[in-house]
Design a protein around this motif. Structure first.
Motif, PDB file in Angstrom:
ATOM      1  N   ALA A  55      -8.113  -0.885  -6.719  1.00  0.00           N
ATOM      2  CA  ALA A  55      -7.272  -0.186  -5.734  1.00  0.00           C
ATOM      3  C   ALA A  55      -6.056   0.443  -6.416  1.00  0.00           C
ATOM      4  O   ALA A  55      -5.627   1.542  -6.052  1.00  0.00           O
ATOM      5  CB  ALA A  55      -6.829  -1.151  -4.637  1.00  0.00           C
ATOM      6  N   ILE A  63       0.830  -1.204   0.000  1.00  0.00           N
ATOM      7  CA  ILE A  63       0.000   0.000   0.000  1.00  0.00           C
ATOM      8  C   ILE A  63       0.867   1.257   0.000  1.00  0.00           C
ATOM      9  O   ILE A  63       2.033   1.231   0.398  1.00  0.00           O
ATOM     10  CB  ILE A  63      -0.974   0.019   1.205  1.00  0.00           C
ATOM     11  CG1 ILE A  63      -0.234  -0.187   2.535  1.00  0.00           C
ATOM     12  CG2 ILE A  63      -2.054  -1.041   1.020  1.00  0.00           C
ATOM     13  CD1 ILE A  63      -1.130  -0.047   3.755  1.00  0.00           C
ATOM     14  N   ALA A  75      -3.370   4.632   3.439  1.00  0.00           N
ATOM     15  CA  ALA A  75      -3.968   3.821   2.372  1.00  0.00           C
ATOM     16  C   ALA A  75      -4.557   2.514   2.909  1.00  0.00           C
ATOM     17  O   ALA A  75      -5.410   1.906   2.252  1.00  0.00           O
ATOM     18  CB  ALA A  75      -2.938   3.524   1.293  1.00  0.00           C
ATOM     19  N   ILE A  86      -4.130   3.403  -4.448  1.00  0.00           N
ATOM     20  CA  ILE A  86      -4.052   2.908  -3.070  1.00  0.00           C
ATOM     21  C   ILE A  86      -2.956   1.854  -2.930  1.00  0.00           C
ATOM     22  O   ILE A  86      -2.243   1.808  -1.937  1.00  0.00           O
ATOM     23  CB  ILE A  86      -5.419   2.311  -2.644  1.00  0.00           C
ATOM     24  CG1 ILE A  86      -6.516   3.381  -2.707  1.00  0.00           C
ATOM     25  CG2 ILE A  86      -5.342   1.699  -1.255  1.00  0.00           C
ATOM     26  CD1 ILE A  86      -7.930   2.837  -2.533  1.00  0.00           C
ATOM     27  N   GLU A  95      -8.132   3.176   3.226  1.00  0.00           N
ATOM     28  CA  GLU A  95      -8.778   3.294   1.911  1.00  0.00           C
ATOM     29  C   GLU A  95      -8.986   1.910   1.307  1.00  0.00           C
ATOM     30  O   GLU A  95     -10.029   1.629   0.723  1.00  0.00           O
ATOM     31  CB  GLU A  95      -7.923   4.170   0.981  1.00  0.00           C
ATOM     32  CG  GLU A  95      -7.804   5.609   1.476  1.00  0.00           C
ATOM     33  CD  GLU A  95      -6.695   6.389   0.752  1.00  0.00           C
ATOM     34  OE1 GLU A  95      -6.420   6.098  -0.429  1.00  0.00           O
ATOM     35  OE2 GLU A  95      -6.100   7.282   1.393  1.00  0.00           O
ATOM     36  N   LEU A  96      -7.989   1.047   1.472  1.00  0.00           N
ATOM     37  CA  LEU A  96      -8.128  -0.316   0.947  1.00  0.00           C
ATOM     38  C   LEU A  96      -9.230  -1.083   1.699  1.00  0.00           C
ATOM     39  O   LEU A  96     -10.035  -1.788   1.096  1.00  0.00           O
ATOM     40  CB  LEU A  96      -6.790  -1.063   1.065  1.00  0.00           C
ATOM     41  CG  LEU A  96      -6.780  -2.496   0.505  1.00  0.00           C
ATOM     42  CD1 LEU A  96      -7.084  -2.498  -0.999  1.00  0.00           C
ATOM     43  CD2 LEU A  96      -5.435  -3.182   0.760  1.00  0.00           C
TER      44      LEU A  96
END
Lengths: 473, 473
Positions: A310, A232, A237, A315, A240-241
């Motif tokens: 992603a 990541i 991140a 990300i 976000e993932l």
């Protein structure tokens, strides 16, 4: 507080009432704990074979005013299982190791009933034997026993999907501090008949009674599972993932673990033969992710789709998706060996904090910044990021021993816990309080909650014999 | 026990310290409960607007030795919310209805924080507004308030997948019996710092404190949902269908409700315009089932596949799968109107039992048999069979009033609870104990658990002001 010791006079007097092999001098294994910070007093250990024997022991200790330290697999990380040297009254260690029978399995009900001394791996295996899943999973599962796991409300890697140990328990059998037996081994999903004694006992770390048996929830096994490691962009991140994964996969995500490049460096130094997901490349931040899907969905495809979207959003930059059970096990071996590598390197300070999910990036940024002001330390921040739970451990500069940083240890511990607390988090997410974190509980605990805990402890254990010195002073 | 009444003298003295509209004579709505078995004493109600006001009220009542009955939406079915007529000391009704603000929503964290007085339907709506699900769902969701739902650990139709109310709560704010405020509104999935006060308060029915706020878990909304009504062979086939459905659909089953033909007959008699799933045909036993699936799976197809395999095994003989949101709502309307039809018909005896899943067929067979020996009654046995929870209600023969069967009521109630108890079940699965089931708790409760409950009650509420007369005598 206890007023007498489990000394040889007490044991001699008691031994007439029990089988000949009930008591013995505590071997070294009962006197150590994994972190090596506490040394147990060399007293006696009792190893009962039945709930009735536990009841008789607790009654006898209550009458004599002798303390009891319940002992499971000895894997606890906050010294809740240790009767430390140098305390005035030596308690009796009460090991549940001989109570290791799986009493019954009800596949149709998704229920398993076990003695408190059954090792977690054996419960997982018994569930698997009837095509079910007992989802509690943690590094020490080969030696941790279910009574201790319940007593400490252990967490582990599957909390995101299946909850903590308390969420996996339907009922308990407990020997109360007066020796009476609470028979609460129900197999019911719904039972609203009075106060929730089950959850009160779970996580009370042996200070309110001795868990002797448990009725546990089993789950259907997912039709298929998939595992991947993602590289990541940065710590932020990770969230976000997680968010993207949740929107694509709903509740199918069973583990979502953060790993840091320093963890791979430590592994390389201490166990160079371990196969790492990206070989010699140690990315700064990684996510190890498990998914379990129902029939009709393909985990490889689901993980590939997640990677594609992603990557498009910036990300993630790279990923490996396990192509075989072997590769899957390799990924997980890395995750589970990191704490062992950490111990070999020797941390200045270890932490088990959780914060609200959206505060994770602030937490990491503030911890990094604060520690940099103390000195040149290496940080290995890893763990169950999907639950907001990080093990943020701090190591000395390369080539230096942690023994040079005793002052800094105190300072860093306080700083990390202060930051977690300010962000609405906690100083103990999954390890408990035990003896190691009593001062933290007194410092950060809500006063009304602490007063209620004290009142409950005094009401249920007026003689203070249950795990004296743990959790509450 | 309380030693004084919330009479006009007490209220006059107190009213100087609070806003002018804090106190009023309790209107009729506060004196009734849905079952109509208890009549409240016409005392006073306090309607605070903040946690601080609740704290000040509790402190004042504690000092004066006046009891408090916490009041949510008034929908409880065991009279926990009623201060009955004829008791020596009249308590103050403490309604949370003005504390009805959703304090915060954290979609990324799947957390919502609400005042105790927020109505369940408004929480469901607030979750929907951020594309999330708050899965607690029950017939009274338009008036039940979250504080009461937590106080009673309410169940409902989605327990199978999402758990009881306690499983949906991450943290609480509670005014303790001494007026202190426990600020436990954490947004953490993991927090192992001391005894589980949260779960102790949940389900304690207002006898240990006043819940003023809650931090609640939200969930991703399933990508698609499906609903069907199956005609099953007999009561035993319910379990076979559940087992088959679990093997095909894993944890996607969110509701699995048993319905009986007598319920449809009662609906026909009392509300003839309600659309029923099979029109004039009232099958003896039916299952209403909801599933929620992740992306990539089709619920219609999944339900059709389930029907085909269940029919091949002789478990089901017919089914309707909802083809539209309207049809889905129709099916659920039937399920939710059955209890109302039951009340219009007038039950001799109503029950809220649960038994271990595999004992369900024995339970139903034994109840049928035992009741037949008492007389010619009609039975409507329905409810959350996926959780082992049945509302097994007994009605007089057609054309006769339940008032003719007062002796039989007692006899049947005892019989049904005895059978549930013998099979390892409980006399109260989701409704709680309140005032209506105190004798059952004393009869069927485990003695060690009852002793612990008493000790905890006395320790946390030594003056006995919190909901006096509820749960414990």
């Amino acid at each position: 507080m206890p007023r007498d010791s489990a000394d040889s006079g007490f044991i001699d007097a008691l031994s007439h009432h029990f089988p000949a092999d009930m008591f013995s001098r505590a071997e070294q294994s009962y006197l150590e704990e994994p972190r090596g910070r506490y040394q147990g007093a060399r007293g006696f250990v009792a190893r009962p074979r039945s709930t009735e024997e536990v009841s008789a022991l607790v009654k006898a200790c209550g009458e004599a005013g002798v303390g009891i330290v319940p002992y499971g697999g000895g894997t606890g990380l906050v010294a809740g299982q240790i009767a430390p040297e140098g305390e005035p009254d030596m308690p009796l260690i009460l090991s549940l190791e001989r109570m290791n029978t799986i009493r019954a399995v009800y596949p149709q009900e998704n229920v398993l009933i076990a003695d408190a001394g059954v090792i977690l791996a054996n419960i997982q295996k018994a569930a698997e034997d009837v095509d079910r899943l007992f989802p509690l999973s943690l590094a020490s599962e080969g030696s941790a026993r279910i009574g201790g796991l319940l007593g400490t409300n252990a967490g582990g890697v599957n909390v995101l999907r299946y909850g903590n140990t308390r969420d996996l328990c339907l009922g308990l059998e407990v020997v109360m501090p007066d020796g009476s037996i609470w028979n609460g081994l129900k197999r019911l999903r719904k039972d609203n008949t009075g106060y929730d004694l089950r959850n009160l006992m779970i996580g009370s770390e042996g200070t309110l009674g001795v868990i002797t048996g448990a009725s546990l929830k089993l789950f259907p096994r997912p039709a298929s599972i998939g595992t991947a490691v993602f590289v990541i962009r940065d710590a932020e991140a990770a969230l976000e993932l997680l968010s993207l994964a949740k929107s694509q996969l709903g509740e199918s995500i069973s583990a979502f673990e953060l790993m840091h490049g320093n963890g791979l460096d430590f592994l390389q130094q201490t166990m160079p033969d371990v196969r790492k997901p990206f070989g010699d490349y140690h990315p700064e931040w990684m996510i190890l992710m498990d998914i379990g899907l129902p029939k009709g969905l393909d985990p490889q495809e689901a993980l590939e789709n997640l990677f594609v979207s992603a990557e498009a959003e910036g990300i993630v930059s790279d990923a490996v998706i396990a192509q075989s059970e072997t590769q899957r096990n390799d990924f997980w071996a890395v995750r589970e060996l990191i704490p062992i590598a950490n111990r070999q390197i020797g941390a200045v300070s270890s932490h088990d904090v959780s914060v609200p999910l959206s505060e994770l990036p602030h937490f990491i940024a503030r911890v990094w910044q604060s520690i940099a002001q103390v000195g040149e330390f290496r940080i290995n921040c890893f763990g169950h990021v999907g639950d907001g739970n990080l093990h943020c451990n701090v190591f000395p500069p390369e080539g230096k021993s942690r023994d040079l940083f005793l002052e800094e240890t105190k300072q860093i511990k306080r700083m990390v816990h202060d930051i977690a607390n300010e962000l609405g988090g906690t100083f103990s997410a999954e390890h408990g309080v035990g003896r190691a974190k009593k001062a933290d509980l007194a410092r950060y605990g809500d006063p009304a909650k602490l007063a209620a805990m004290r009142a409950i402890k005094d009401a249920l254990d007026p003689k203070g014999i249950m795990n004296p010195g743990a959790v509450l002073s």
